[in-house]
Design a protein around this motif. Structure first.
Motif, short mmCIF file in Angstrom:
data_model
loop_
_atom_site.label_atom_id
_atom_site.label_comp_id
_atom_site.label_asym_id
_atom_site.label_seq_id
_atom_site.Cartn_x
_atom_site.Cartn_y
_atom_site.Cartn_z
N ASN A 130 0.85 -1.18 0.00
CA ASN A 130 0.00 0.00 0.00
C ASN A 130 0.89 1.23 0.00
OD1 ASN A 130 -1.64 2.23 0.82
ND2 ASN A 130 -3.20 0.78 1.50
N LYS A 131 0.97 1.87 -1.16
CA LYS A 131 1.90 2.99 -1.29
C LYS A 131 1.47 4.20 -0.46
CE LYS A 131 4.46 5.61 -4.76
NZ LYS A 131 4.72 5.81 -6.21
N SER A 132 0.20 4.48 -0.42
CA SER A 132 -0.28 5.66 0.31
C SER A 132 -0.06 5.53 1.81
CB SER A 132 -1.76 5.91 0.02
OG SER A 132 -2.54 4.82 0.47
N GLN A 133 -0.14 4.31 2.31
CA GLN A 133 0.10 4.07 3.73
C GLN A 133 1.52 3.60 4.02
OE1 GLN A 133 -2.95 1.56 5.42
NE2 GLN A 133 -4.63 2.86 4.71
N THR A 134 2.32 3.50 3.00
CA THR A 134 3.71 2.99 3.10
C THR A 134 3.75 1.73 3.96
OG1 THR A 134 4.31 4.44 4.97
CG2 THR A 134 4.74 5.25 2.75
N SER A 135 2.91 0.78 3.59
CA SER A 135 2.84 -0.46 4.34
C SER A 135 3.00 -1.67 3.42
CB SER A 135 1.52 -0.56 5.11
OG SER A 135 0.44 -0.68 4.20
N PHE A 136 3.40 -2.76 4.04
CA PHE A 136 3.57 -4.02 3.31
C PHE A 136 3.26 -5.14 4.30
CE2 PHE A 136 4.73 -6.54 -0.13
CZ PHE A 136 5.77 -7.41 0.13
N HIS A 137 1.99 -5.31 4.61
CA HIS A 137 1.57 -6.27 5.63
C HIS A 137 1.52 -7.69 5.09
CE1 HIS A 137 0.87 -2.75 7.87
NE2 HIS A 137 -0.43 -2.56 7.62
N LEU A 138 1.98 -8.60 5.90
CA LEU A 138 1.98 -10.03 5.55
C LEU A 138 0.66 -10.65 6.03
CD1 LEU A 138 3.77 -12.46 4.52
CD2 LEU A 138 4.34 -12.82 6.93
N LYS A 139 0.06 -11.49 5.18
CA LYS A 139 -1.24 -12.04 5.51
C LYS A 139 -1.32 -13.51 5.12
CE LYS A 139 -3.58 -7.62 4.86
NZ LYS A 139 -4.74 -6.89 4.29
N LYS A 140 -2.25 -14.19 5.80
CA LYS A 140 -2.57 -15.56 5.44
C LYS A 140 -4.02 -15.79 5.82
CE LYS A 140 -0.85 -20.29 5.69
NZ LYS A 140 0.20 -21.21 6.20
N PRO A 141 -4.82 -16.37 4.95
CA PRO A 141 -6.26 -16.52 5.23
C PRO A 141 -6.56 -17.44 6.41
CG PRO A 141 -5.80 -16.76 2.89
CD PRO A 141 -4.47 -16.77 3.59
N SER A 142 -5.72 -18.48 6.59
CA SER A 142 -6.00 -19.46 7.64
C SER A 142 -4.68 -19.91 8.26
CB SER A 142 -6.75 -20.65 7.04
OG SER A 142 -6.96 -21.65 8.02
N ALA A 143 -4.47 -19.53 9.50
CA ALA A 143 -3.19 -19.83 10.16
C ALA A 143 -3.07 -21.30 10.53
CB ALA A 143 -3.05 -18.97 11.41
N ARG A 144 -1.85 -21.80 10.45
CA ARG A 144 -1.54 -23.17 10.85
C ARG A 144 -0.51 -23.14 11.98
NH1 ARG A 144 -0.29 -26.75 5.61
NH2 ARG A 144 -0.29 -28.31 7.25
N GLY A 145 -0.50 -24.20 12.77
CA GLY A 145 0.46 -24.26 13.87
C GLY A 145 1.89 -24.14 13.38
N SER A 146 2.17 -24.69 12.22
CA SER A 146 3.52 -24.64 11.68
C SER A 146 3.95 -23.25 11.23
CB SER A 146 3.63 -25.61 10.49
OG SER A 146 2.67 -25.30 9.51
#
Lengths: 113, 115
Positions: free
Chosen positions: A68-84
């Motif tokens: 997101n250039k306007s917010q100067t962000s680069f967030h990491l995401k995953k739809p469904s977290a796993r224990g690993s």
């Protein structure tokens, strides 16, 4: 000045829930952004990178990141977290002039059953 | 490819002793980086090489630290004399020149404990 910030030392999420690990950056010029993961007693492993193009970048192990250039962000995401997924995550910015990588302080992700 | 290889994986030594950490980058990679990781300071770039030539050593803490790359497949990081505050995990990473926007490939690290 080039810099990367990870505002959260730790993120807790329940298994199966979506996860977000935050990263903001400061750079003069175009940003080259990366995410790495580090498991205990291991080296850093590359997950994904943003250089140009689509703002949603897909990477290894089902992870993706939104630039997101306007917010100067680069967030990491995953739809469904796993224990690993429990590990230490680093955001990094590449300085193309001095050929250096600037790493954030890291965010510990805890995925609980 | 075997990846970036570092040795030793663990080193315990006494204050004042010389420590040598070794790194073999991925074949064909032109850039080699040495990083240090501690809880307090996170990941710090110590020095990096391009085609075996040191380009930026501004991160080297002090004269006790030195690094060499005698050829494209080998680099050393030496601490002499070592001190307890040098205790950390030292990582070597490499990158190919042809991938101008490319990522770093890290070794498994050398965990140093100075007593």
């Amino acid at each position: 000045a080039q810099s990367v910030a990870q505002p959260e030392d730790q993120v807790n999420v329940a298994e199966g829930n979506p996860l977000t690990v935050k990263c903001t950056y400061s750079v003069s010029g175009n940003p080259y952004l990366f995410w790495y993961v580090q498991y205990p007693n291991r080296g850093l492993q590359f997950l994904l990178k943003y250089i140009t193009g689509d703002n949603l970048v897909k990477g290894s192990y089902g992870f993706e990141a939104e630039f997101n250039k306007s917010q100067t962000s680069f967030h990491l995401k995953k739809p469904s977290a796993r224990g690993s997924d429990s590990a230490l995550y680093f955001c990094a910015l590449r300085d193309m002039v001095f050929n250096k990588f600037y790493f954030g302080s890291g965010t510990k992700l805890n995925v609980k059953p | 490819d075997a990846g970036v290889i570092q040795s030793p994986r663990h080193e315990v030594t006494e204050m004042g002793q010389e420590v040598t950490l070794r790194c073999k980058p991925i074949s064909g990679h032109d850039y080699l980086f040495w990083y240090r990781q501690t809880m307090m300071r996170g990941l710090e770039l110590l020095i990096y090489f391009n085609n075996n030539v040191p380009i930026d050593d501004s991160g080297m803490p002090e004269d006790r630290f030195s690094a060499k790359m005698p050829n494209a497949s080998f680099s050393t990081l030496k601490i002499q004399p070592s001190e307890p505050r040098d205790s950390a995990v030292y990582f070597c990473a490499s990158r190919p020149r042809r991938s101008n926007t490319g990522e770093l490939f890290f070794g498994e690290g050398s965990r140093l404990t100075v007593l």
